[in-house]
Motif scaffolding. Structure first.
Motif, PDB file in Angstrom:
ATOM      1  N   SER B  20      43.224 -19.770  -2.999  1.00 22.04           N
ATOM      2  CA  SER B  20      42.370 -18.367  -2.826  1.00 22.04           C
ATOM      3  C   SER B  20      42.707 -18.074  -1.925  1.00 22.04           C
ATOM      4  N   PHE B  21      42.308 -17.177  -2.290  1.00 22.70           N
ATOM      5  CA  PHE B  21      42.426 -15.407  -1.258  1.00 22.70           C
ATOM      6  C   PHE B  21      41.886 -16.202  -0.186  1.00 22.70           C
ATOM      7  N   GLY B  26      40.524 -15.602   4.268  1.00 24.05           N
ATOM      8  CA  GLY B  26      38.800 -14.998   4.060  1.00 24.05           C
ATOM      9  C   GLY B  26      38.527 -15.036   5.254  1.00 24.05           C
ATOM     10  N   GLY B  27      39.344 -16.286   6.454  1.00 23.16           N
ATOM     11  CA  GLY B  27      38.881 -15.808   8.044  1.00 23.16           C
ATOM     12  C   GLY B  27      39.182 -14.511   8.492  1.00 23.16           C
ATOM     13  N   LEU B  28      40.030 -14.326   8.629  1.00 21.58           N
ATOM     14  CA  LEU B  28      40.141 -12.708   8.731  1.00 21.58           C
ATOM     15  C   LEU B  28      39.749 -11.569   8.639  1.00 21.58           C
ATOM     16  N   ASP B  36      38.071  -8.429   2.724  1.00 18.59           N
ATOM     17  CA  ASP B  36      37.059  -8.854   1.743  1.00 18.59           C
ATOM     18  C   ASP B  36      37.088 -10.187   1.953  1.00 18.59           C
ATOM     19  N   GLY B  37      36.907 -11.435   3.289  1.00 17.53           N
ATOM     20  CA  GLY B  37      37.080 -12.512   3.035  1.00 17.53           C
ATOM     21  C   GLY B  37      35.723 -12.727   3.387  1.00 17.53           C
ATOM     22  N   LEU B  38      34.863 -13.771   4.431  1.00 22.45           N
ATOM     23  CA  LEU B  38      33.857 -14.515   4.293  1.00 22.45           C
ATOM     24  C   LEU B  38      33.269 -14.535   5.536  1.00 22.45           C
ATOM     25  N   TYR B 113      38.101 -23.072   4.107  1.00 21.79           N
ATOM     26  CA  TYR B 113      39.220 -22.572   4.525  1.00 21.79           C
ATOM     27  C   TYR B 113      39.418 -22.906   5.994  1.00 21.79           C
ATOM     28  N   PHE B 114      40.650 -21.795   6.196  1.00 17.87           N
ATOM     29  CA  PHE B 114      41.568 -21.815   7.227  1.00 17.87           C
ATOM     30  C   PHE B 114      41.180 -21.006   7.825  1.00 17.87           C
TER      31      PHE B 114
END
Lengths: 118, 403
Positions: B20-21, B26-28, B36-38, B113-114
């Motif tokens: 998934s994105f 998402g960490g970006l 639009d990440g986390l 997430y990474f």
């Protein structure tokens, strides 16, 4: 200009004994649908229900992929009959059958005549 | 026409597997709030309704085993969480993963997430070129039907991994290209014969001449003989090769994510290392579907496909009219004509745009052919070449080097 190092190959990750995923199972099943229509000499001697690992799946996938290329290279591609396209082709066949006598065999038109021409 | 489009001769699509994105990119958001990440505050309830927060603890391998369920009923749970009234809320991921092992601790890993520095290749491409906030898989379901949208602009009513049947008048983008007048060139490059392709029954069986291996792709890049449109498939399995162990590079759980990073870098370098090709090529790196892994953006509604999947076929007890997209996936457009740090807004942002896999044949058709018989979804799909906006080619594009 930014220079980014490429990560090293994760050699320890190599595991051809990993159980096949649902994706690989699907790929094998789809290839099996193709293999069913091969002439006997082109069929790999691998029974798909014995495939449990990625390495075994890869061996089968390689065999069918290479056989398919060989069939087409040798001009025998037309003998690899339609599979999934069957539903697409069924109506076409019915239409043809209306205008042609029913006994015309599929095999005659696909192997004999075309092969001689080539 | 922008100079980038004037120069464009090749479109290359690399489609990876099942991430998934938010999981990958998402960490970006912490580095660039436009992405639009986390935020780090996103949660999903576990089986006891305790909130499970996203965490930057994703590992390259051995974490997502068993493979998270991403068949239609599981994805329906992930998106709707059995809500009544039925509302898409992205709250059912942990519960869905719990269903597989019945292990509450393990089910939390679906929220991992990474950190960007763990995915140096993908993160670099996202920061350096154009990252899409709103690229969604085409169906809330598994691989085969999603990949079908990339090849045909539709899955012909299929929502599963089963063989699907091509229904006229729609044709694959490859057939459209090679049968056009004047004739265009197109190819699917699979990794090698032991990995082969996922597009077996309809294209590979009947037209193996449309296919080449990854080795041929590298050679075609070196020789300047790349087709106008190329679609690349990664290696889907671990197998021995002539030069030793060949590790799966598709990033499908539980395959090693770093080998996928190496593969993405290899595709980029193959294009980048030929200056003439680099100047004339747009590369899209995209994932086929989310693989059951958490993403926080609700998939938007979309133009119905003209097909429907029965309640029996979906496994949810409800018919599906292909009127909602699947979960969001990473997508990055790479070209020296794309401004550095482009973030393409998603559907919930002002002026935002929605992309899905039907955007691929839509873009290729629009650029090379003008028009063709296309599914309603493909006709409505947004295209992405307008992102090549620069008048002057960039010379600062990053280089990826083997250590």
């Amino acid at each position: 200009m930014t220079v980014i190092p490429i990560p090293k190959k994760p050699r320890a990750a190599f595991n051809p004994n990993r159980p096949v995923s649902s994706l690989l199972k699907t790929q094998v099943l789809h290839l099996r649908e193709v293999e069913k229509l091969f002439p006997p000499a082109y069929r790999p001697e691998i029974y798909i229900n014995t495939i449990k690992t990625e390495g075994e799946a890869a061996e089968y996938i390689r065999s069918v992929t290479q056989a398919l290329h060989r069939l087409h290279r040798e001009g025998a591609g037309e003998r690899v009959g339609p599979i999934a396209a069957a539903a697409e082709r069924k109506p076409a066949r019915k239409t043809r059958q209306k205008s042609k006598p029913k006994p015309k065999s599929k095999k005659l038109s696909k192997t004999g005549k075309k092969k001689k021409r080539s | 026409m922008p100079a980038g489009l004037d120069n464009l001769k090749h479109i290359v699509v690399l489609m990876m597997e099942n991430r998934s994105f938010d999981h990958m990119l998402g960490g970006l958001k912490a580095q660039d709030p436009r992405i639009d990440g986390l935020t780090g505050n996103e949660t999903n309830p576990d089986i006891n309704n305790v909130a499970v927060r996203v965490q930057p603890q994703a590992l390259y391998q051995s974490q997502l085993d068993p493979d998270p369920d991403h068949h239609f009923p599981a994805v329906d749970l992930q998106i709707f969480n059995n809500s009544n009234p039925r509302v898409a809320n992205m709250q059912g991921f942990v519960k869905s993963y719990f269903n597989q092992l019945r292990d509450s601790n393990h089910s939390q890993k679906i929220m991992y997430y990474f950190k960007p520095d763990k995915l140096s290749i993908l993160s670099t491409l996202a920061r350096e070129f154009a990252v899409f906030n709103g690229w969604f898989s085409s169906i809330p379901g598994p691989t085969i039907c999603n990949r079908a949208f990339a090849h045909y602009g539709t899955s012909f009513g299929q929502v599963s991994m089963d063989v699907f049947v091509i229904k006229p008048p729609y044709k694959s983008i490859y057939e459209r290209m090679v049968n056009a007048t004047p004739k265009h060139s197109a190819k699917i490059y699979y990794y090698d014969d032991a990995s082969s392709t996922m597009e077996i029954v309809n294209l590979f069986q009947h037209q193996p001449e449309l296919f080449g291996t990854y080795e041929q792709f590298i050679s075609d890049c070196e020789n300047g003989s790349l087709p106008e449109y190329s679609f690349i498939e990664p290696n889907y399995n671990d197998h021995p090769g002539d030069s030793g162990a060949i590790i799966a590079s598709d990033q499908h759980p539980d395959h090693h994510v770093q080998e996928g990073e190496r593969f993405i870098a290899s595709v980029y370098n193959a294009i980048r290392d030929n200056p003439s090709l680099w100047r004339t090529t747009a590369l899209l790196v995209v994932y086929d579907e989310h693989g059951g892994i958490y993403d926080h953006v609700v998939p938007p509604a979309c133009t119905p496909d003209g097909f429907s999947a029965s309640a029996n076929d979906t496994g949810t007890g409800m018919e599906f009219k292909f009127d909602r997209l699947g979960v969001r996936v990473p997508a990055i457009l790479v070209s020296p004509w794309v401004p550095k740090g482009t973030v393409v807004k998603g559907p919930y942002e002002p002026g935002g745009r929605t992309f899905e896999h039907a955007s691929i044949p839509a873009t290729v058709t629009k650029f090379f052919l003008g028009d063709a018989q296309r599914s309603p979804r493909e006709k409505q799909a947004d295209t992405f070449l307008d992102l090549l906006t620069l008048d002057t080619m960039r010379t600062d594009a990053p280089e990826f080097e083997e250590q």
